[in-house]
Design a protein around this motif. Structure first.
Motif, PDB file in Angstrom:
ATOM      1  N   VAL A   6       0.881  -1.171   0.000  1.00  0.00           N
ATOM      2  CA  VAL A   6       0.000   0.000   0.000  1.00  0.00           C
ATOM      3  C   VAL A   6       0.917   1.219   0.000  1.00  0.00           C
ATOM      4  CG1 VAL A   6      -1.947   1.166   1.066  1.00  0.00           C
ATOM      5  CG2 VAL A   6      -1.668  -1.312   1.379  1.00  0.00           C
ATOM      6  N   TYR A  43       0.377   1.936  13.867  1.00  0.00           N
ATOM      7  CA  TYR A  43       0.908   1.011  12.861  1.00  0.00           C
ATOM      8  C   TYR A  43       1.712  -0.119  13.473  1.00  0.00           C
ATOM      9  CZ  TYR A  43       3.655  -0.892   9.040  1.00  0.00           C
ATOM     10  OH  TYR A  43       4.237  -1.752   8.158  1.00  0.00           O
ATOM     11  N   ALA A  84       4.154  -1.291   3.691  1.00  0.00           N
ATOM     12  CA  ALA A  84       3.636   0.078   3.758  1.00  0.00           C
ATOM     13  C   ALA A  84       4.735   1.013   3.274  1.00  0.00           C
ATOM     14  CB  ALA A  84       3.262   0.426   5.199  1.00  0.00           C
ATOM     15  N   VAL A 104       7.947   0.979   8.014  1.00  0.00           N
ATOM     16  CA  VAL A 104       7.368   1.764   6.912  1.00  0.00           C
ATOM     17  C   VAL A 104       8.498   2.184   5.972  1.00  0.00           C
ATOM     18  CG1 VAL A 104       6.122   3.880   6.288  1.00  0.00           C
ATOM     19  CG2 VAL A 104       5.477   2.610   8.361  1.00  0.00           C
ATOM     20  N   SER A 145      -4.492   8.776   0.809  1.00  0.00           N
ATOM     21  CA  SER A 145      -3.275   8.525   1.590  1.00  0.00           C
ATOM     22  C   SER A 145      -2.803   9.771   2.331  1.00  0.00           C
ATOM     23  CB  SER A 145      -2.150   8.029   0.679  1.00  0.00           C
ATOM     24  OG  SER A 145      -1.569   9.092  -0.048  1.00  0.00           O
ATOM     25  N   TYR A 181      -5.184   5.954   5.628  1.00  0.00           N
ATOM     26  CA  TYR A 181      -4.046   5.129   5.216  1.00  0.00           C
ATOM     27  C   TYR A 181      -3.915   3.910   6.137  1.00  0.00           C
ATOM     28  CZ  TYR A 181       0.648   3.782   3.797  1.00  0.00           C
ATOM     29  OH  TYR A 181       1.729   3.060   3.355  1.00  0.00           O
ATOM     30  N   LEU A 190      -4.136  -0.072   5.117  1.00  0.00           N
ATOM     31  CA  LEU A 190      -3.150  -1.085   5.523  1.00  0.00           C
ATOM     32  C   LEU A 190      -3.840  -2.242   6.239  1.00  0.00           C
ATOM     33  CD1 LEU A 190      -0.295   1.284   6.737  1.00  0.00           C
ATOM     34  CD2 LEU A 190      -0.170  -0.334   4.823  1.00  0.00           C
TER      35      LEU A 190
END
Ligand code: PEP
Length: 245
Positions: free
Chosen positions: A4, A28, A36, A57, A230, A236, A240
Motif C-alpha cells: 500500500v 501502525y 507500507a 514503513v 493517503s 491510510y 493497511l
C-alpha cells in the motif's frame, strides 16, 4: 506480498508530515506480507525517513533522474533519493507523463538507474479515457510495459493506474481491473520470463477504504498506489488494515 503505497504528490509541509507520521506510528504495526510505503515530496523525504526509521514503513521517491550526477538543474539522482532514505521510486506516474513529458524513452534509463542503485522501481502505466473509449487500452499498456524487455530488472513493481480514475473519484470496475491485471501479468511473463510472475501489480485510481477490499479480491492485484486517501493517516491506516486481512 501486498503493498500500500501512499503517493503524497505535491502535498504537505513539514508540520503535516510530522503530524501524519505521529498518528500513523501510534497505531501502525507491521504485518508479514504487507508493505507500507510513503512517497513524500523531495524535501520531506529525510523528514519522513527519520520519523519512520525502525517502524517497517518504507519511503519512496515520486521520481528521480537517470543520470548519476551533473549539470541537471532541479533534478535529484537515484543515489540522492536513496541517501535521503528511500528504498523505492515511482517512475512514469501519469502526472509526470502529462506535465513533465515523461515517455518510454526517458523511463527506460530511469528504470535501469533505479535498479542499479538498489532502489525498487514502481513503473506506473495506464490509459487515458480517450484511449479506453477508442478500445486502445491494452495496446497502450503493451507499449508502456515494453521497456521492461530492455530492463528486465528485479525487484520491480508495476502500478496500473487508469488516468481517468486518478483523483476523479471514478474507480475502474472490478471487471476492468481484472482484464487489465491479467493482461499485465501475461505481458510481464513475455517480457521478463519467469521473474515476471513475481512482480507485484498494484491498482491505483481513487482507492479508498470503502472500495479497497473489493479491489484486492481481483486476481493479480497486489495492493494499491493511493493518492488522495493517503493524505489522511486514519484512511491510510485503514487501507493497511484491509490489505492485511
Ligand atoms: C495516484 O496518485 O497515483 C492516485 C491513484 O491518486 P488518487 O488515489 O487520488 O486517485
Amino acid at each position: 506480498m501486498r503493498m500500500v503505497v501512499a503517493n503524497w504528490k505535491m502535498n504537505h509541509l513539514r508540520r503535516d508530515a510530522e503530524a501524519f507520521c505521529a498518528t500513523l506510528l501510534a497505531s501502525y504495526r507491521p504485518v508479514d506480507g504487507v508493505v507500507a510505503a510513503i512517497a513524500p515530496p523531495f524535501p520531506l523525504i529525510p523528514v519522513v525517513s527519520r520519523l519512520v526509521a525502525g517502524s517497517g514503513v518504507r519511503v519512496y521517491a515520486q521520481n528521480a533522474h537517470a543520470e548519476a550526477k551533473g549539470a541537471y538543474t532541479g533534478e535529484v539522482s537515484m543515489a540522492m533519493a536513496m541517501d535521503a532514505g528511500c528504498t523505492g521510486v515511482l517512475l512514469g506516474h501519469s502526472e509526470r507523463r502529462q506535465y513533465n513529458g515523461e515517455t518510454e524513452a526517458t523511463l527506460l534509463p530511469k528504470v535501469k538507474a533505479a535498479a542499479a542503485q538498489g532502489l525498487m522501481p514502481m513503473l506506473c502505466v495506464g490509459e487515458t479515457l480517450a484511449q479506453r473509449d477508442a478500445n486502445e487500452t491494452l495496446e497502450v499498456l503493451r507499449g508502456q510495459l515494453a521497456i521492461l524487455a530492455q530492463a528486465p530488472v528485479s525487484p520491480i513493481a508495476v502500478a496500473y493506474e487508469p488516468v481517468w480514475a486518478i483523483g476523479t473519484g471514478r474507480v475502474a470496475t472490478v471487471e476492468q481491473i481484472a482484464e487489465v491485471h491479467a493482461f499485465i501479468r501475461k505481458e510481464l511473463a513475455t517480457l521478463m520470463g519467469a521473474p515476471g510472475a513475481q512482480v507485484p501489480i498494484l491498482y491505483g485510481g481513487s482507492v479508498t477504504p470503502e472500495n479497497f477490499a473489493e479491489i484486492l479480491k481481483v486476481p493479480h492485484v497486489a495492493g494499491g498506489l493511493v493518492g488522495g486517501a493517503s493524505l489522511d493517516p486514519a484512511k491510510y491506516l485503514k487501507l493497511l488494515e484491509i490489505a492485511s486481512l
